[in-house]
Design a protein around this motif. Structure first.
Motif, mmCIF file in Angstrom:
data_model
loop_
_atom_site.group_PDB
_atom_site.id
_atom_site.type_symbol
_atom_site.label_atom_id
_atom_site.label_comp_id
_atom_site.label_asym_id
_atom_site.label_seq_id
_atom_site.Cartn_x
_atom_site.Cartn_y
_atom_site.Cartn_z
ATOM 1 N N THR A 168 0.367 -1.629 0.186
ATOM 2 C CA THR A 168 -0.326 -0.653 0.246
ATOM 3 C C THR A 168 0.891 0.867 0.298
ATOM 4 N N ASN A 169 2.631 1.051 -0.019
ATOM 5 C CA ASN A 169 2.914 2.426 0.131
ATOM 6 C C ASN A 169 4.305 2.157 -0.767
ATOM 7 N N PHE A 170 3.391 1.706 -2.296
ATOM 8 C CA PHE A 170 4.134 1.579 -3.139
ATOM 9 C C PHE A 170 4.525 2.746 -4.329
ATOM 10 N N TYR A 171 5.495 3.526 -4.958
ATOM 11 C CA TYR A 171 5.238 4.419 -5.846
ATOM 12 C C TYR A 171 6.349 4.278 -6.918
ATOM 13 N N SER A 172 5.844 5.076 -8.035
ATOM 14 C CA SER A 172 6.371 5.053 -9.085
ATOM 15 C C SER A 172 7.979 5.575 -9.403
ATOM 16 N N GLU B 211 7.986 3.675 -19.977
ATOM 17 C CA GLU B 211 9.320 3.350 -20.151
ATOM 18 C C GLU B 211 10.267 3.138 -18.736
ATOM 19 N N GLN B 212 10.064 4.772 -18.091
ATOM 20 C CA GLN B 212 10.673 4.005 -16.923
ATOM 21 C C GLN B 212 10.315 4.039 -15.701
ATOM 22 N N GLY B 213 8.903 3.591 -15.731
ATOM 23 C CA GLY B 213 8.666 2.380 -14.878
ATOM 24 C C GLY B 213 9.584 1.010 -15.586
ATOM 25 N N LEU B 214 9.497 0.914 -17.092
ATOM 26 C CA LEU B 214 9.961 -0.444 -17.338
ATOM 27 C C LEU B 214 11.879 -0.522 -16.571
ATOM 28 N N CYS B 215 11.761 0.137 -16.993
ATOM 29 C CA CYS B 215 13.425 0.629 -16.638
ATOM 30 C C CYS B 215 14.173 0.331 -15.759
ATOM 31 N N ALA B 216 13.024 0.937 -14.559
ATOM 32 C CA ALA B 216 12.965 0.945 -13.319
ATOM 33 C C ALA B 216 13.163 -0.952 -12.847
ATOM 34 N N THR B 217 11.989 -1.139 -13.510
ATOM 35 C CA THR B 217 11.499 -2.551 -12.881
ATOM 36 C C THR B 217 12.156 -3.424 -13.398
ATOM 37 N N SER C 239 15.044 -3.194 -14.721
ATOM 38 C CA SER C 239 17.010 -3.222 -14.360
ATOM 39 C C SER C 239 16.788 -2.291 -13.145
ATOM 40 N N SER C 240 16.340 -2.285 -12.392
ATOM 41 C CA SER C 240 16.406 -1.304 -10.900
ATOM 42 C C SER C 240 17.376 -0.152 -11.050
ATOM 43 N N PHE C 241 16.690 0.857 -12.295
ATOM 44 C CA PHE C 241 17.743 1.864 -12.425
ATOM 45 C C PHE C 241 16.102 2.916 -12.284
ATOM 46 N N PRO C 242 16.248 3.848 -11.368
ATOM 47 C CA PRO C 242 14.762 4.949 -11.571
ATOM 48 C C PRO C 242 14.786 6.180 -12.486
ATOM 49 N N SER C 243 13.856 6.432 -12.401
ATOM 50 C CA SER C 243 13.512 7.102 -13.482
ATOM 51 C C SER C 243 14.563 8.728 -13.573
ATOM 52 N N GLN C 244 14.866 9.318 -14.774
ATOM 53 C CA GLN C 244 15.654 10.603 -14.398
ATOM 54 C C GLN C 244 15.001 12.099 -14.505
ATOM 55 N N PRO C 245 15.278 13.374 -14.499
ATOM 56 C CA PRO C 245 14.371 14.302 -14.199
ATOM 57 C C PRO C 245 14.434 14.880 -16.129
ATOM 58 N N THR D 135 5.309 -2.199 4.012
ATOM 59 C CA THR D 135 6.387 -1.737 3.235
ATOM 60 C C THR D 135 6.777 -0.092 2.203
ATOM 61 N N TYR D 136 7.842 0.953 2.707
ATOM 62 C CA TYR D 136 7.638 1.987 1.804
ATOM 63 C C TYR D 136 9.037 1.190 0.318
ATOM 64 N N GLY D 137 8.661 1.796 -0.454
ATOM 65 C CA GLY D 137 9.262 1.124 -2.273
ATOM 66 C C GLY D 137 9.008 1.705 -3.035
ATOM 67 N N SER D 138 9.343 1.362 -4.185
ATOM 68 C CA SER D 138 8.924 1.690 -5.176
ATOM 69 C C SER D 138 9.915 0.686 -6.499
ATOM 70 N N HIS D 139 9.271 0.997 -8.223
ATOM 71 C CA HIS D 139 9.473 0.336 -8.597
ATOM 72 C C HIS D 139 11.216 -0.768 -8.994
ATOM 73 N N THR D 140 12.293 0.448 -8.072
ATOM 74 C CA THR D 140 13.881 -0.879 -8.747
ATOM 75 C C THR D 140 13.767 -1.204 -7.364
#
Length: 337
Positions: A22-26, A32-38, A40-46, A238-243
């Motif tokens: 319940t505390n998961f964030y994109s 394509e950012q979500g895909l690479c993060a999922t 390759s565990s590499f976050p999106s870039q501004p 638990t807090y987490g994100s795609h990576t």
């Protein structure tokens, strides 16, 4: 997750049968950012996405390659143009054995993005019957993608964008639930973990700002026959994100984690858990005590979950967010050297 009621009854039912985070964030705001993060565990870039940079994305670590080395076959299923945004090139560089797209099966109905989700799901079920096990299959839906004008009636009248959004999401939700019900009849279901996760959030239907923490909070659900009974019908805060997804999965099946400092096992109580995301001109960071969103251009704090407080702990969290953004930039630049 506390959103509009009645829009995702299928997911709501599945969540009651599975393990819901319940505390998961994109990590970002594009597919394509979500895909690479999922993968390759590499976050999106501004301001940019690494998948569009040849000489960078092919140097990323890969969940697929780690699974492949342990005997898994890997297939990616999409009902549109897999070449869009260098997606096919990235997927092949990451080690997928097969990439299916709009040319892989006859299409009866489609949106500008590809075949309706139900046709993609039907193709997957047919194709998976002959799949060598163990397998890692990734399905990317598209019917609920903007402009949300898919001509289906899901009980949300009106032509305004929020209603069209609800209508298209309800369609994807209904067909996804039908897919999961059909999967229970497959011989591989009992040994399969099913993961449902959004690639990113959206400003609709409540016109949330592109930076908003609420816009980046997304569902992550573990279900399927392989989910241990103790986890069924439970919630994980638990807090987490795609990576974090790659190494969480690898740890559960006893494989070595991929080499990414961004990926943490969501079930590991010995490491700090937090979510970090970026948008065009800033970042957000969240943990169990606080979340904050910062704008790089103005140097202003755009959001703070608990705005009534401003503690040393909050200052440290914000400083950590700035450091993470700098480290991310350095790693992005280093990938081309």
């Amino acid at each position: 997750l506390g959103g509009d009621s009645g829009v995702t009854p299928g997911f709501d039912r599945l969540a009651k049968e599975g393990l819901l985070f319940t505390n998961f964030y994109s990590t970002g705001f594009r597919t394509e950012q979500g895909l690479c993060a999922t993968i390759s565990s590499f976050p999106s870039q501004p301001k940019t996405t690494i998948i569009r940079q040849y000489g960078k994305f092919d140097r990323l670590p890969s969940l697929v390659n780690r699974l492949d080395s342990s005997g898994y076959t890997s297939t990616y299923y999409y009902a549109g143009d897999a070449a869009f945004a260098n997606t096919r090139a990235y997927l092949e560089a990451m080690g997928f054995d097969k990439v299916h797209d709009e040319n892989s099966f006859p299409i009866k109905r489609r949106t500008p993005w590809g075949a309706y989700d139900e046709e993609l799901f039907a193709f997957h079920l047919k194709d998976a019957r002959g799949a060598r096990q163990p397998f890692f299959h990734t399905l990317m839906t598209s019917t609920s993608h903007e402009p949300f004008d898919v001509p289906v009636d899901e009980g949300f009248p009106g032509k305004d964008q929020p209603q069209q959004y609800r209508n298209s999401v309800h369609y994807s939700d209904r067909t996804l639930a039908d897919l999961l019900d059909a999967c229970t009849e497959q011989p591989w279901y009992d040994s399969t973990l099913v993961i449902i996760v959004a690639d990113h959030g959206h400003y609709l239907p409540h016109n949330r700002g592109h930076y908003a923490a609420e816009r980046h909070r997304i569902p992550l659900l573990f279900t399927g026959g392989a989910l241990q009974p103790a986890f069924r019908g439970t919630v994980n805060q638990t807090y987490g994100s795609h990576t974090d997804l790659a190494n969480t999965l690898l740890r559960q099946i006893g494989l070595q984690p991929i080499r990414s400092p961004w990926s943490k096992d969501l079930f590991d109580p010995t490491v700090p858990h937090f979510a970090f995301w970026t948008f065009d001109d800033g970042f957000g960071i969240a943990d169990k005590d606080q979340w904050q969103v910062y704008d790089n251009l103005s140097g202003l704090l755009l959001q703070r979950r608990d705005s009534s407080r401003s503690t040393d702990q909050d200052a440290d969290q914000l400083l950590n967010g700035k450091a993470l953004e700098q480290v991310l930039l350095d790693q992005y630049l280093d990938l081309s050297q």
